[in-house]
Design an enzyme around this catalytic site. Structure first.
Site, short mmCIF file in Angstrom:
data_model
loop_
_atom_site.label_atom_id
_atom_site.label_comp_id
_atom_site.label_asym_id
_atom_site.label_seq_id
_atom_site.Cartn_x
_atom_site.Cartn_y
_atom_site.Cartn_z
N GLU A 172 0.80 -1.21 0.00
CA GLU A 172 0.00 0.00 0.00
C GLU A 172 0.84 1.27 0.00
O GLU A 172 0.86 2.02 0.99
CB GLU A 172 -0.96 0.01 1.20
CG GLU A 172 -1.93 -1.14 1.20
CD GLU A 172 -3.02 -1.03 2.27
OE1 GLU A 172 -2.92 -0.13 3.12
OE2 GLU A 172 -3.96 -1.83 2.25
N GLU A 375 -5.27 -8.77 0.91
CA GLU A 375 -5.86 -8.38 2.20
C GLU A 375 -7.33 -8.09 1.99
O GLU A 375 -7.69 -7.32 1.09
CB GLU A 375 -5.22 -7.10 2.78
CG GLU A 375 -3.88 -7.26 3.40
CD GLU A 375 -3.38 -5.95 4.04
OE1 GLU A 375 -4.20 -5.15 4.50
OE2 GLU A 375 -2.16 -5.76 4.04
C1 GBH Z 1 -4.41 -2.15 5.50
O1 GBH Z 1 -4.55 -0.78 5.53
C2 GBH Z 1 -3.04 -2.48 5.97
O2 GBH Z 1 -2.24 -3.04 4.97
C3 GBH Z 1 -3.01 -3.32 7.20
O3 GBH Z 1 -1.75 -3.21 7.79
C4 GBH Z 1 -4.11 -2.88 8.12
O4 GBH Z 1 -4.03 -3.53 9.36
C5 GBH Z 1 -5.40 -3.20 7.46
O5 GBH Z 1 -5.47 -2.68 6.17
C6 GBH Z 1 -6.61 -2.71 8.24
O6 GBH Z 1 -6.62 -1.34 8.35
O7 GBH Z 1 -9.64 7.29 9.04
O8 GBH Z 1 -7.64 8.21 10.02
O9 GBH Z 1 -8.54 6.16 10.87
C7 GBH Z 1 -5.75 -0.32 5.02
C8 GBH Z 1 -5.68 1.16 4.89
C9 GBH Z 1 -5.43 2.77 6.58
C10 GBH Z 1 -7.51 2.43 5.49
C11 GBH Z 1 -6.11 3.56 7.67
C12 GBH Z 1 -8.19 3.18 6.58
C13 GBH Z 1 -8.05 4.83 8.24
C14 GBH Z 1 -7.40 6.14 8.54
N1 GBH Z 1 -6.32 1.81 5.99
N2 GBH Z 1 -7.34 4.15 7.16
S1 GBH Z 1 -8.38 7.03 9.70
#
Ligand code: GBH
Length: 474
Positions: A172, A375
């Site tokens: 990512e 994922e």
């Molecule tokens: C993936 O990220 C990752 O690869 C993995 O490590 C992670 O554990 C998994 O998914 C679950 O999240 O709105 O400020 O809270 C996914 C990308 C990053 C999308 C954080 C949602 C929320 C930011 N994610 N984001 S916030």
């Protein structure tokens, strides 16, 4: 009707790969063991207010010490593949220079144990844990970081390349660049939009350089990258929302897929971002490197989004407010709007049609490129009941619905060859700390006891049979 269809059993193609995924910082713990150096996530989690509950990379799932037990669990679940990441700060504690043999030994033993258990190792070289000294030298916005990454890739290839058949370089890049350097909700917590674009470019360059390095290894390894493409459709069928969705799609999806698949940056992105950056970090030859041949594309998917041109006229309660919105550089008036769908424990709306959309779009854009969902999954708060059994029917419903979407994409001609659940184990969920659990296997952090959840047993049966039971079946 479509409802009846959703209840039919579905069978995946023979050879479809069933796996589960994790990442180093999220499960390993032991952040100072055997000479491991600090990463940007060690530094970020030490800053007050960054992580819910002040949680850190300790203890995580203590996988660095309990990896044998975890490989046994993977075997017990009958998975064909296990995707994990290699901690750069274990391999090169300072981010450059010779390898620390102790760090490499850990992954060496893990790979051997997986092979012995009949499980394909799917290592990812970078899942966000940049060695802190490289951030102190400027981090991903600096070109040198890409060169250091290629050097690190060579050390890992030399140690594991004789046994790894499928590599992915970077997990990512969107999160690493835009959540880390624009929204500041991930490490290193910077809020510099122009630097985020430079970071994205150097992540792509690092990927291209590393892909070449890995391909130079023994055997005929397959090499890919992991991209979290999402679906960004207009909230309303109006000209302004269509334009907003196009802008968001450029800075969220095409900023990566255009270089990776076509060796260019999108013309509309360059124009939209003219007030932010002149793309002066792009040098001759970089885009050809970013477009290095791919044997597979890893796709991570959690939720799709709807985009509106501005918040005007929209119920404020429906506006998404997290870092994902803040990370949309160049989309200062645009907003992401919720549709009032059922959500997971993270508050993310559940809509499997988004995964179908992502897979069919990528299949059309990169004809013949094998796609792997590496994922997909859902978090909920703790689910243990009094009898010690972990009942997680919501997770089962989420996985089942998304697997039906994958199957539909396969039927529609998308070359999807495998699927990995995020995650094998409950783990450190970045800014959310340990408050949210994605695992097929429950982890009691106090005792580090593992308990296979109902979803783990359900998924084991799916993996064993390659079939989703119809309603009432299985
Ligand atoms: C993936 O990220 C990752 O690869 C993995 O490590 C992670 O554990 C998994 O998914 C679950 O999240 O709105 O400020 O809270 C996914 C990308 C990053 C999308 C954080 C949602 C929320 C930011 N994610 N984001 S916030």
């Amino acid at each position: 009707t479509s409802t009846d269809e959703a209840l039919d059993p579905v069978e995946f193609p023979p050879g479809f790969l069933w796996g589960a995924a994790t990442s180093a910082f999220q499960i390993e713990g032991a952040t100072a063991a055997d000479g491991r150096g600090p990463s940007i996530w060690d530094a970020f989690t030490a800053e007050p207010g960054r992580i819910l509950g002040g949680d850190t990379g300790e203890p995580a799932a203590d996988h660095y010490r309990r990896w044998r037990e975890d490989v046994a669990l993977i075997r017990e679940l009958g998975l064909g593949a296990y995707r994990f990441s290699i901690a750069w700060p274990r391999v090169q504690p300072a981010g450059s220079g010779p390898a620390d043999p102790a760090g490499l030994d850990f992954y060496d033993r893990l790979v051997d144990a997986l092979l012995e258990a009949g499980v394909e190792p799917w290592p990812t070289l970078y899942h966000w844990d940049l060695p802190q000294p490289l951030e102190e030298a400027g981090g991903w916005p600096e070109r040198d970081t890409a060169l250091r990454f290629a050097e690190y890739a060579g050390l890992v290839r030399d140690a594991l390349g004789d046994r790894v058949a499928a590599w992915t370089t970077i997990n990512e890049p969107w999160c690493a660049a835009f959540l880390g350097y624009a929204a500041g909700v991930h490490a290193p917590g910077r809020t510099e939009p122009a630097a985020a674009l430079a970071a994205a470019h150097h992540l792509l360059l690092g990927h291209g350089l590393a892909a070449g390095v890995l391909r130079d290894g023994p055997g005929a390894p397959r090499v890919g990258i992991v991209h979290n493409q999402t679906e960004l459709l207009p909230y309303r069928p109006e000209v302004a929302d269509l334009a907003a969705a196009r802008r968001a799609d450029a800075v969220r999806n095409r900023v990566f897929t255009d270089p990776l698949l076509h060796g260019r940056y999108p013309a509309d992105l360059i124009e939209d971002l003219a007030p932010v950056t002149d793309f002066g970090f792009v040098r001759d030859g970089d885009l050809a490197l970013a477009a290095a041949p791919l044997d597979l594309l890893g796709v991570n998917f959690y939720q799709p989004h709807r985009v509106a041109a501005s918040p005007e006229g929209i119920d404020p309660g429906l506006l998404e407010s997290g870092g994902d919105t803040a990370a949309l550089v160049g989309c200062e008036t645009e907003v992401m709007v919720r549709r009032g769908l059922e959500t997971t424990g993270m508050g993310w709306e559940i809509d499997p049609s988004g995964l179908y959309g992502v897979l069919t779009r990528l299949a059309a854009e990169a004809p013949g490129l094998p796609l792997y969902v590496v994922e997909n999954g859902a978090a909920y708060p703790d689910e243990v009941s009094g009898d010690g059994r972990v009942r997680d029917p919501d997770r089962i419903r989420y996985l089942e619905a998304h697997l039906r979407a994958v199957h539909q994409a396969v039927r529609a001609g998308a070359p999807v060859r495998g699927y990995f659940v995020w995650s094998l184990l409950d783990n450190f969920e970045w800014a959310w700390g340990y408050s949210q659990r994605f695992g097929l296997v429950h982890v009691d952090y106090a005792t580090q006891r593992r308990t296979v959840k109902d979803s783990g047993r359900w998924y084991a049966a799916v993996a064993r049979t390659g079939t989703l039971p119809g309603a009432g079946g299985g």
